[in-house]
Design an enzyme around this catalytic site. Structure first.
Site, PDB file in Angstrom:
ATOM      1  CB  CYS A  25      -4.023  -5.684  -0.998  1.00  0.00           C
ATOM      2  SG  CYS A  25      -2.530  -4.711  -1.294  1.00  0.00           S
TER       3      CYS A  25
ATOM      4  CE1 TYR B 283      -1.956   0.476   4.562  1.00  0.00           C
ATOM      5  CE2 TYR B 283      -2.599   1.877   2.726  1.00  0.00           C
ATOM      6  CZ  TYR B 283      -2.601   0.649   3.358  1.00  0.00           C
ATOM      7  OH  TYR B 283      -3.257  -0.418   2.783  1.00  0.00           O
TER       8      TYR B 283
END
Length: 340
Positions: free
Chosen positions: A51, A182
């Site tokens: 992450c 994203y």
């Protein structure tokens, strides 16, 4: 309107991607004003190498030398919609917290916790309750509230005289780059993707111009700003270029940014936290709405990450008047074969 949850904390819906930014904002501070004072050994940082948001905490913890006062639990790279899990530990249970699902620490404090179970998170070991998952504040507090326990020679990642500039750069990097990739990958329609793509590469061009004449983003040493940009750039070619369709250019085709990210990667505390295999597994396996086959690509070749970058010619010193951190402790080293 149907909303699908691709991973904890992210949402995909028709139109522009929206990130859930409602975090648990309790802070661990030197004076304990939120009820959680800084105490060696009391807290456990839960992160995942896959992450980018959690990767920030791994880097800052290393650079400041907080390993001996703030223990680390690592989740595996994949999970379902419920929670990150401790797949890497014997029996798939964290040896300190005694849980398999990170969600258990959230529910122990908030039994009806309604939001995504995200990393990084800091857990209060005595109670087993999550304290905070506010990743943006977390690393700033490592620099400011945990200063009593910094290693000798720790760098100044958030110096007072540069905070306004660091904050300004961080805001643009977050909206346009960290979250921008994203926004491209989870765009719900063509118009939203096109707009996100243009915003992302406008920002990358701005960063290239800024970094063409200076080694680091703010000042002449590494700061919080470099940490935040690095964790996105290091994932660009292995994941974002293909998986998120950020494909105007690869990072290796943007000379200034490619040299810059290699400079940081080769700086102790940065590259030694990067697990390229887990990074690819996370995105390509978890995001089944983007990659329904769950096939993880073999490439790209990673050998070029260790090639000379030439950024020393711009001056500056990564640690200022400080020193590099020592090598990672054996239990926290990235597995062999997951790095160049």
């Amino acid at each position: 309107m149907t909303t699908s949850k691709s991973e904890p904390g992210t949402y995909v819906e028709p139109g522009e991607f929206k990130r859930d930014t409602n975090y648990i904002t309790t802070r661990i501070t030197a004076d304990g004003r939120d009820g959680y004072p800084v105490e060696p050994g009391r807290y456990r940082l839960v992160a995942a190498r896959a992450c980018p948001w959690a990767n920030r905490t791994l880097i800052v913890r290393r650079l400041l030398g907080l390993e001996s006062v703030l223990s680390l639990g690592l989740c595996g790279p994949t999970h379902d919609k419920r929670s990150w899990t401790f797949d890497l530990d014997p029996g798939e249970v964290d040896p300190v917290l005694g849980i398999h699902f990170l969600a258990d620490a959230y529910f122990k404090r908030y039994p009806d916790y309604p939001r995504g179970i995200t990393v990084p998170a800091i857990v209060d070991v005595p109670t087993g309750q999550v304290v905070t998952n506010d990743y943006a504040q977390m690393t700033l507090d490592f620099s400011t509230e945990w200063s009593e326990f910094h290693r000798e020679g720790a760098p100044q990642l958030y110096p007072e005289d540069l905070r306004a500039e660091i904050d300004s750069v961080n805001r643009r990097v977050y909206t346009e780059v960290n979250n921008g990739v994203y926004r491209c990958g989870f765009a719900g329609d063509q118009a939203a993707y096109d707009a996100a793509y243009d915003r992302l590469f406008t920002a990358l061009d701005w960063l290239s111009e800024r970094l063409a004449g200076q080694r680091y983003l703010v000042g002449d040493t590494i700061t919080e700003a470099d940490v935040r940009l690095f964790t996105t750039l290091v994932r660009f070619d292995p994941v974002y270029h293909g998986h998120f369709k950020t494909n105007r250019q690869k990072l290796t085709e943007m000379p200034v940014l490619w040299d810059y990210v290699r400079d940081l990667y080769q700086t102790p505390g940065f590259g030694d936290t990067i697990d390229f295999q887990q990074i690819k597994e996370h995105y390509y396996i978890v995001h089944t709405d983007i990659n329904p086959t769950r096939i993880v690509p073999k490439g790209p070749d990673l050998g070029n990450w260790l090639t000379p970058h030439g950024r020393e010619a711009l001056g500056g010193n990564p640690f200022g008047k400080g020193t590099p951190p020592p090598p990672p402790v054996p239990a926290e080293r990235v597995p062999a074969g997951h790095q160049p």
